[in-house]
Design a protein around this motif. Structure first.
Motif, PDB file in Angstrom:
ATOM      1  N   GLU A  77      73.812  41.307  34.095  1.00  0.00           N
ATOM      2  CA  GLU A  77      75.263  41.365  34.268  1.00  0.00           C
ATOM      3  C   GLU A  77      75.971  41.486  32.921  1.00  0.00           C
ATOM      4  N   HIS A  78      75.486  40.752  31.927  1.00  0.00           N
ATOM      5  CA  HIS A  78      76.096  40.794  30.597  1.00  0.00           C
ATOM      6  C   HIS A  78      75.976  42.188  29.976  1.00  0.00           C
ATOM      7  N   THR A  79      74.780  42.767  30.012  1.00  0.00           N
ATOM      8  CA  THR A  79      74.615  44.096  29.410  1.00  0.00           C
ATOM      9  C   THR A  79      75.347  45.169  30.210  1.00  0.00           C
ATOM     10  N   ALA A  80      75.462  44.981  31.516  1.00  0.00           N
ATOM     11  CA  ALA A  80      76.224  45.933  32.325  1.00  0.00           C
ATOM     12  C   ALA A  80      77.703  45.902  31.937  1.00  0.00           C
ATOM     13  N   ALA A  81      78.222  44.711  31.669  1.00  0.00           N
ATOM     14  CA  ALA A  81      79.638  44.559  31.336  1.00  0.00           C
ATOM     15  C   ALA A  81      79.930  44.830  29.858  1.00  0.00           C
ATOM     16  N   ALA A  82      79.092  44.320  28.964  1.00  0.00           N
ATOM     17  CA  ALA A  82      79.361  44.382  27.533  1.00  0.00           C
ATOM     18  C   ALA A  82      78.660  45.540  26.823  1.00  0.00           C
ATOM     19  N   GLY A  83      77.741  46.210  27.490  1.00  0.00           N
ATOM     20  CA  GLY A  83      76.992  47.297  26.861  1.00  0.00           C
ATOM     21  C   GLY A  83      75.738  46.795  26.179  1.00  0.00           C
ATOM     22  N   ILE A 108      65.779  42.992  28.712  1.00  0.00           N
ATOM     23  CA  ILE A 108      66.873  43.940  28.934  1.00  0.00           C
ATOM     24  C   ILE A 108      67.844  43.917  27.756  1.00  0.00           C
ATOM     25  N   GLY A 109      68.111  45.107  27.222  1.00  0.00           N
ATOM     26  CA  GLY A 109      69.071  45.246  26.138  1.00  0.00           C
ATOM     27  C   GLY A 109      68.522  44.985  24.751  1.00  0.00           C
ATOM     28  N   ASP A 110      67.247  44.590  24.627  1.00  0.00           N
ATOM     29  CA  ASP A 110      66.669  44.271  23.312  1.00  0.00           C
ATOM     30  C   ASP A 110      66.190  45.507  22.558  1.00  0.00           C
ATOM     31  N   LEU A 111      65.580  46.446  23.283  1.00  0.00           N
ATOM     32  CA  LEU A 111      64.967  47.610  22.659  1.00  0.00           C
ATOM     33  C   LEU A 111      65.559  48.898  23.221  1.00  0.00           C
ATOM     34  N   PHE A 112      65.758  49.874  22.369  1.00  0.00           N
ATOM     35  CA  PHE A 112      66.174  51.213  22.780  1.00  0.00           C
ATOM     36  C   PHE A 112      64.918  52.066  22.686  1.00  0.00           C
ATOM     37  N   ALA A 132      70.854  55.960  18.507  1.00  0.00           N
ATOM     38  CA  ALA A 132      70.537  54.534  18.399  1.00  0.00           C
ATOM     39  C   ALA A 132      71.025  53.967  17.065  1.00  0.00           C
ATOM     40  N   ALA A 133      70.813  54.712  16.001  1.00  0.00           N
ATOM     41  CA  ALA A 133      71.204  54.237  14.667  1.00  0.00           C
ATOM     42  C   ALA A 133      72.717  54.271  14.462  1.00  0.00           C
ATOM     43  N   GLU A 134      73.334  55.385  14.791  1.00  0.00           N
ATOM     44  CA  GLU A 134      74.738  55.575  14.461  1.00  0.00           C
ATOM     45  C   GLU A 134      75.710  54.967  15.457  1.00  0.00           C
ATOM     46  N   HIS A 135      75.347  54.931  16.744  1.00  0.00           N
ATOM     47  CA  HIS A 135      76.275  54.425  17.755  1.00  0.00           C
ATOM     48  C   HIS A 135      75.927  53.030  18.252  1.00  0.00           C
ATOM     49  N   LEU A 136      74.641  52.737  18.325  1.00  0.00           N
ATOM     50  CA  LEU A 136      74.226  51.406  18.777  1.00  0.00           C
ATOM     51  C   LEU A 136      73.950  50.472  17.605  1.00  0.00           C
TER      52      LEU A 136
END
Length: 160
Positions: A77-83, A108-112, A132-136
């Motif tokens: 829920e957190h990653t869905a809401a906060a990205g 979830i949300g730890d690795l791209f 991943a580098a420039e936007h995340l």
């Protein structure tokens, strides 16, 4: 027959992945590291922090003491809401025997994760790594290979 073993080369992100500084060492993923609770992770980790967390997670995986962090409904829920705010980007082989989230005991949300046969980077994969580098703002890029990779063997032997 030897067990399948991931082998990793780490790349540290500077201003752009294309200008990344290759860290000239291969890391055997079976390394000893001190414990780190998922709650101890800072919100803006350094590349050194990210590398340490991967090593620690891999040690838990190897020793069969995985914690399976960040796999709760609240995390979804957190990653869905906060990205997403992954602390590392991984270019990995698509081989089903080497799933990065399991090998590094992450959630979830730890690795791209970018997966492609033979863990090769063409324009699409490079563009994804740059995202991943420039936007995340992931501080670390890992290129992870493994033993007995069919795609690499086929390329090396010029198999059809």
């Amino acid at each position: 027959m030897q067990p399948l073993r991931p082998e990793t080369t780490f790349v540290a992100r500077t201003l752009s992945i294309k200008r990344a500084v290759l860290v000239a060492f291969a890391l055997s993923l079976i390394t000893a590291a001190g414990p780190l609770s998922a709650s101890e992770e800072p919100s803006s980790p350094s590349a050194a922090d990210a590398l340490r967390w991967l090593k620690e997670g891999n040690q838990r995986f190897v020793s069969q003491t995985a914690e399976h962090p960040h796999q709760t409904r609240e995390r979804r829920e957190h990653t869905a809401a906060a990205g997403q705010k992954p602390f590392a980007a991984l270019l990995s082989c698509s081989d089903s025997r080497v799933p990065p989230e399991m090998i590094f005991d992450r959630g979830i949300g730890d690795l791209f994760v970018m997966r492609v046969a033979g863990n090769i980077a063409d324009e699409d994969e490079i563009g994804t790594a740059e995202y991943a580098a420039e936007h995340l703002h992931t501080p670390l890029l890992v290129v992870m290979g493994h033993t007995r990779c069919g795609a690499v063997t086929a390329a090396a032997t010029r198999a059809e």
